[in-house]
Scaffold this active site. Structure first.
Site, short mmCIF file in Angstrom:
data_model
loop_
_atom_site.label_atom_id
_atom_site.label_comp_id
_atom_site.label_asym_id
_atom_site.label_seq_id
_atom_site.Cartn_x
_atom_site.Cartn_y
_atom_site.Cartn_z
N GLY A 154 -1.61 5.45 -8.29
CA GLY A 154 -1.80 5.87 -7.05
C GLY A 154 -0.96 5.96 -6.46
N ARG A 210 -1.38 4.92 2.45
CA ARG A 210 -1.02 3.94 3.70
C ARG A 210 0.19 3.56 3.73
NH1 ARG A 210 -6.99 2.45 2.36
NH2 ARG A 210 -6.37 4.00 0.59
N GLN A 244 -0.72 9.49 -15.84
CA GLN A 244 -2.17 9.90 -15.46
C GLN A 244 -0.87 11.06 -14.41
OE1 GLN A 244 -4.02 7.93 -11.43
NE2 GLN A 244 -6.05 8.75 -12.20
N ASP A 300 -3.07 -2.36 -6.99
CA ASP A 300 -2.24 -3.53 -5.77
C ASP A 300 -2.91 -4.39 -5.29
OD1 ASP A 300 -5.65 -2.49 -5.92
OD2 ASP A 300 -4.64 -0.96 -3.71
N TYR A 340 43.51 -10.83 -2.49
CA TYR A 340 42.96 -9.40 -2.53
C TYR A 340 44.11 -8.66 -1.86
CZ TYR A 340 40.40 -4.54 -2.64
OH TYR A 340 40.47 -3.54 -2.06
N ARG A 375 56.87 -22.96 6.55
CA ARG A 375 57.01 -22.80 8.05
C ARG A 375 58.67 -23.93 9.11
NH1 ARG A 375 53.44 -27.97 8.95
NH2 ARG A 375 54.72 -29.16 9.13
C1 UD1 Z 1 -10.78 1.07 -4.96
C2 UD1 Z 1 -12.95 1.08 -5.56
C3 UD1 Z 1 -13.28 0.09 -4.10
C4 UD1 Z 1 -13.32 -1.46 -4.53
C5 UD1 Z 1 -11.15 -1.17 -3.97
C6 UD1 Z 1 -10.90 -3.08 -3.71
C7 UD1 Z 1 -13.33 3.42 -6.80
C8 UD1 Z 1 -13.84 4.46 -6.35
N1 UD1 Z 1 -13.26 2.08 -5.51
O1 UD1 Z 1 -11.21 1.29 -4.07
O2 UD1 Z 1 -14.23 -0.09 -4.54
O3 UD1 Z 1 -13.90 -1.99 -2.74
O4 UD1 Z 1 -10.57 -0.35 -4.93
O5 UD1 Z 1 -9.32 -2.96 -3.22
O6 UD1 Z 1 -12.72 2.96 -7.63
N2 UD1 Z 1 -5.21 4.42 -9.03
C9 UD1 Z 1 -4.77 4.82 -10.53
N3 UD1 Z 1 -5.82 5.76 -10.29
C10 UD1 Z 1 -6.32 7.26 -9.51
C11 UD1 Z 1 -6.45 6.33 -7.96
C12 UD1 Z 1 -6.57 5.32 -7.82
O7 UD1 Z 1 -4.63 4.62 -10.99
O8 UD1 Z 1 -6.34 7.72 -9.49
C13 UD1 Z 1 -5.02 2.66 -8.71
C14 UD1 Z 1 -4.25 3.02 -7.16
O9 UD1 Z 1 -2.52 3.13 -8.04
C15 UD1 Z 1 -5.28 1.51 -7.39
C16 UD1 Z 1 -6.03 1.26 -7.68
O10 UD1 Z 1 -6.41 2.35 -8.90
O11 UD1 Z 1 -3.82 0.12 -7.65
C17 UD1 Z 1 -7.46 1.25 -6.91
O12 UD1 Z 1 -6.89 2.67 -5.71
P1 UD1 Z 1 -7.26 2.47 -4.62
O13 UD1 Z 1 -7.33 4.41 -4.05
O14 UD1 Z 1 -6.24 2.11 -3.61
O15 UD1 Z 1 -8.60 2.74 -4.10
P2 UD1 Z 1 -9.40 2.35 -3.43
O16 UD1 Z 1 -9.93 3.34 -2.21
O17 UD1 Z 1 -8.41 0.56 -2.54
CA CA Z 2 -6.42 -0.57 -3.00
#
Ligand code: UD1
Ligand code: CA
Length: 462
Positions: free
Chosen positions: A11, A15, A74, A104, A388, A441
């Site tokens: 991701g 934010r 991805q 994260d 230097y 000196r």
């Molecule tokens: C996600 C969960 C939520 C949970 C929360 C906990 C889903 C749909 N939601 O939400 O239920 O409470 O984590 O922290 O799973 N990522 C990818 N590829 C993508 C999208 C995301 O690798 O296409 C990775 C992000 O980098 C991140 C993790 O997945 O490390 C979570 O993604 P993020 O978008 O932060 O999900 P949340 O909205 O926090």
């Molecule tokens: Ca998250």
């Protein structure tokens, strides 16, 4: 209790409003993604697959591919479900349970991962979701139950008001049967508020197929903190700092004000050391037994031997200080310096890439760069090594027992022999022989009553 691990880290972290990929933001001195990786290894994972996308090259470079670790790219971040789906061919043994972690969420503990996997196996679940009760559940997926049975997970953006009032949230950590996982993901669509493929939809799919899904509830909700913003990042740092200071205090270190002491996770400190408020210990720093590190001092990637005393407001980096050294206040020890036993570096002194041998003293207002200082040398106040010439750096050697008078300039390359004395205020440009005196000196001139006459003349004018 063998298992594989998938870490989601593709991701963008919109934010965070950052040019750095979210998972590379530091928590107590380490990119946050290091933590789930380390904890999964501690819990005994067989392999780790990291899904990367946004800033893939940087994330890959930071983690270094090795034996049990591999990467899947991805290209487009279509959601957590999609991210897991593309790992299918990379998972070597699909008969093993798969633990899914978020890149994260750095506060997860290895003990929690182990407990999750064993509860998954003991209860013969198809999916086990790690959950926790949050005082402020906003932003997390909510756990929708029917009695004690978990039915589905609803994302914040798709939730009704009633669902938003549920305080049990999805941690984003799961243990899933390998075979089931990839079958279920084929059925996941993107018809939701974010138009994404949600991994969380596999829970409802379980229920529909009458397969067993359970939640494993954590007591310490801090462990599942997901970092989505700078505010979350500050909170994760605070929680991680607390863990570090707790561990050090248990090991016999006195930390006078743990809330205001900043110690990275790679730092080791010996027992009976005392750490004052506002100290900052960074990187892979090692502090020996009985050391005193006073207020405002910053030490990075350095080793401080037993019973050394670092006074307030010093900056020390990439250097070695042996036992019983005294430094500061307000000293700057720059990379590749080696201060040996019982040596003293005093206030407003800068040392760069130099060796100060045992028992030597550089007590006040000096600059020592590219130098080798022998044993029991005394460097007077305001001594400068002129290392230097605007183009190149040169070395200064001061042999054992030499005495450098205050306010001297040592123009490198230059050597001061054993036991030699440099008269105060000298500018030394040539080798000084052992046991001799070197003095450059000008002789002092005295004009009797000159000052008095000047004063009288001035008064006449008034
Ligand atoms: C996600 C969960 C939520 C949970 C929360 C906990 C889903 C749909 N939601 O939400 O239920 O409470 O984590 O922290 O799973 N990522 C990818 N590829 C993508 C999208 C995301 O690798 O296409 C990775 C992000 O980098 C991140 C993790 O997945 O490390 C979570 O993604 P993020 O978008 O932060 O999900 P949340 O909205 O926090
Ligand atoms: Ca998250």
């Amino acid at each position: 209790m063998s298992f594989s691990t998938i870490i989601l880290a593709a991701g963008k972290g919109t934010r965070m409003k950052s040019s750095l990929p979210k998972v590379l933001h530091a928590v107590c001195g380490r990119p946050m993604i290091d933590y789930p990786l380390i904890e999964a290894k501690k819990a005994g994972t067989k392999e780790i697959i990291v899904v990367i996308g946004h800033g893939a090259e940087a994330v890959k470079a930071s983690l270094k591919e090795e034996g049990q670790l591999s990467f899947i790219i991805q290209e487009e971040q279509l959601g957590t479900g999609h991210a897991v789906k593309i790992t299918e061919n990379a998972i070597k043994d699909k008969d093993l349970p798969i633990v899914i972690l978020c890149g994260d969420a750095p506060l997860i503990r290895s003990s929690t991962i182990s407990r999750l996997v064993s509860s998954h196996i003991e209860n013969r679940n198809v999916v086990t979701v790690l959950t926790a009760d949050m005082d402020r559940p906003a932003g997390y997926g909510r756990i929708i139950k029917d009695g004690s049975e978990i039915r589905k997970i609803v994302e914040e953006k798709d939730a009704t008001y009633e669902e938003k009032c549920i305080s049990e949230v999805n941690s984003g950590v799961y243990c899933v049967d390998g075979r089931f996982l990839f079958e279920a993901l084929k059925k996941v669509g993107s018809n939701n508020a974010q138009g994404e493929y949600y991994l969380t939809d596999i829970i409802a799919i379980c229920g529909d197929s009458k397969l067993k899904v359970s939640s494993s509830r954590l007591v310490d909700s801090g462990e599942i903190l997901g970092i989505n913003s700078r505010k979350d990042l500050a909170e994760a740092n605070r929680l991680m700092r607390e863990r570090i200071t707790d561990r050090l205090m248990e090991g016999g270190v006195s930390i006078l004000d743990p809330d205001n002491t900043y110690i990275d996770s790679g730092v080791e400190i010996g027992s009976d050391a005392i750490i004052y408020p506002q100290a900052r210990l960074e990187g892979s720093t090692f502090i020996g037994n009985g050391c005193i590190i006073e207020t405002g001092t910053q030490i990075k990637d350095s080793k401080i031997g037993d019973d050394s005393h670092i006074k307030p407001y010093c900056v020390i980096s990439e250097s070695v200080l042996e036992g019983q050294t005294t430094v500061g206040p307000f000293a700057h020890i720059r990379p590749h310096s080696h201060i040996k036993r019982k040596a003293k570096v005093g206030n407003f002194v800068e040392i760069k890439k130099s060796v100060i041998d045992e028992g030597s003293k550089v007590n006040h207002l000096s600059y020592i760069g590219d130098s080798e200082i022998g044993r029991d040398v005394n460097i007077g106040a305001g001594t400068i090594t002129c290392n230097y010439d605007g183009y190149n750096k040169f070395k200064t050697t001061i042999e054992d027992g030499a005495f450098i008078g205050s306010g001297s300039n040592l123009v490198a390359p230059v050597t001061v022999g054993k036991g030699a004395i440099i008269g105060a205020g000298s500018t030394i440009t040539k080798t000084v022989a052992q046991d001799s005196l070197a003095l450059t000196r000008a002789d002092q001139r005295a004009v009797k009553d000159w000052a008095k006459k000047k004063r009288e003349k001035a008064m006449e004018k008034d």
